[in-house]
Scaffold this active site. Structure first.
Site, PDB file in Angstrom:
ATOM      1  N   GLU A  45       0.841  -1.219   0.000  1.00 52.23           N
ATOM      2  CA  GLU A  45       0.000   0.000   0.000  1.00 52.23           C
ATOM      3  C   GLU A  45       0.866   1.255   0.000  1.00 52.23           C
ATOM      4  O   GLU A  45       0.580   2.238  -0.693  1.00 52.23           O
ATOM      5  CB  GLU A  45      -0.905  -0.019   1.223  1.00 52.23           C
ATOM      6  CG  GLU A  45      -1.826   1.182   1.347  1.00 52.23           C
ATOM      7  CD  GLU A  45      -1.541   2.008   2.583  1.00 52.23           C
ATOM      8  OE1 GLU A  45      -1.624   3.243   2.481  1.00 52.23           O
ATOM      9  OE2 GLU A  45      -1.234   1.419   3.630  1.00 52.23           O
ATOM     10  N   ASP A  49       0.607   3.839  -3.247  1.00 49.20           N
ATOM     11  CA  ASP A  49       0.214   5.238  -3.129  1.00 49.20           C
ATOM     12  C   ASP A  49       1.060   6.100  -4.055  1.00 49.20           C
ATOM     13  O   ASP A  49       0.554   6.996  -4.738  1.00 49.20           O
ATOM     14  CB  ASP A  49       0.374   5.675  -1.675  1.00 49.20           C
ATOM     15  CG  ASP A  49       0.055   7.145  -1.474  1.00 49.20           C
ATOM     16  OD1 ASP A  49      -1.123   7.519  -1.618  1.00 49.20           O
ATOM     17  OD2 ASP A  49       0.991   7.915  -1.173  1.00 49.20           O
ATOM     18  N   ASP A 118      -6.899   1.408   0.974  1.00 44.58           N
ATOM     19  CA  ASP A 118      -5.535   0.911   1.186  1.00 44.58           C
ATOM     20  C   ASP A 118      -5.264  -0.339   0.349  1.00 44.58           C
ATOM     21  O   ASP A 118      -4.195  -0.474  -0.256  1.00 44.58           O
ATOM     22  CB  ASP A 118      -5.320   0.586   2.668  1.00 44.58           C
ATOM     23  CG  ASP A 118      -5.272   1.834   3.541  1.00 44.58           C
ATOM     24  OD1 ASP A 118      -5.149   2.944   2.981  1.00 44.58           O
ATOM     25  OD2 ASP A 118      -5.360   1.695   4.780  1.00 44.58           O
ATOM     26  N   GLU A 121      -4.693   0.507  -3.324  1.00 41.72           N
ATOM     27  CA  GLU A 121      -3.331   0.985  -3.575  1.00 41.72           C
ATOM     28  C   GLU A 121      -2.344  -0.179  -3.554  1.00 41.72           C
ATOM     29  O   GLU A 121      -1.383  -0.204  -4.343  1.00 41.72           O
ATOM     30  CB  GLU A 121      -2.946   2.033  -2.542  1.00 41.72           C
ATOM     31  CG  GLU A 121      -3.704   3.345  -2.705  1.00 41.72           C
ATOM     32  CD  GLU A 121      -3.383   4.370  -1.635  1.00 41.72           C
ATOM     33  OE1 GLU A 121      -3.637   5.561  -1.870  1.00 41.72           O
ATOM     34  OE2 GLU A 121      -2.881   3.976  -0.552  1.00 41.72           O
TER      35      GLU A 121
END
Length: 229
Positions: A45, A49, A118, A121
């Site tokens: 995650e 991002d 989350d 990502e």
């Protein structure tokens, strides 16, 4: 590693088939799940991002070649927000394939907005590690297309604001005129003039007619507003 039928269907919804199935499993494993030899998605995650942001920045810079950094940053923040990520996760039914611990199974973890964002990502990071950036970018643009379309529609805001301002002054709609088109077919540049019926005008340039009209409208809008300062 062989995927379950559920994960196989998820790959179809995602639009990407993993070479390394363990990466997909890691991306879908919540921290509440304790399994030997299986990591949860937190590290992925963290990477995802950044990968997601880079994919979207590349797209925005292509679509808004004349936009300033502040405008690009505003658009980026809206497109990669937690809400956007969770909405994309919902469209591909990511929650159905989340791997969660027994304690979290009945607490609504699977459908929690922050968890979905989350995990989404993390999936992006898994695609990046498995297939590289070019493929990841294509998947991201496809999945985020609705959110990106909203940003493109927002690009016409200066034209609407200019129209409203002229209407408030009892003037007719502004006229847009294509002055010039230069450059090769694959990378043209347009120069467009917008003129109000009271005589003021401004010229904008862009990689598309829409972008050139937008810039011209913004410049004329600023000009007209400054006259009243």
């Amino acid at each position: 590693m062989k995927l379950s039928k559920q994960l196989f269907k998820f790959e179809q919804r995602l639009g990407y088939v993993f070479n390394n199935k363990d990466l997909l499993k890691n991306a879908l494993t919540h921290s509440s799940c304790k399994q030997d030899h299986v990591d949860n998605y937190q590290r992925l995650e963290f990477l995802g991002d950044r990968v997601l942001a880079l994919c979207i920045v590349n797209y925005l810079m292509r679509m808004f070649p004349d936009a300033q950094v502040g405008e690009l940053a505003t658009r980026l923040n809206k497109v990669v927000s937690g809400d956007s990520c969770s909405e994309v996760a919902l469209t591909i039914e990511l929650g159905k394939v989340l791997i969660i611990g027994d304690g979290a199974r009945f607490s609504g973890t699977r459908n929690r907005t922050s968890v979905l964002a989350d995990a989404m990502e993390a999936v992006i990071a898994a695609i990046y590690l498995d297939g590289g950036f070019e493929i990841t970018e294509k998947i991201v643009i496809s999945l985020w297309q609705n959110h990106l379309n909203i940003e493109l529609e927002d690009a016409t805001v200066p034209k609407s604001e200019l129209q409203e301002l002229l209407h408030s002054r009892r003037l007719d709609l502004p006229q847009y005129t294509l002055l010039e088109k230069i450059g090769p077919a694959h990378a043209p540049e347009f120069k467009i003039e917008v003129r109000s019926h009271s005589g003021e005008s401004a010229i904008g340039t862009g990689k598309s007619k829409k972008e050139a009209e937008r810039q011209a409208a913004l410049l004329l809008l600023q000009q007209l507003e400054n006259e009243n300062d």
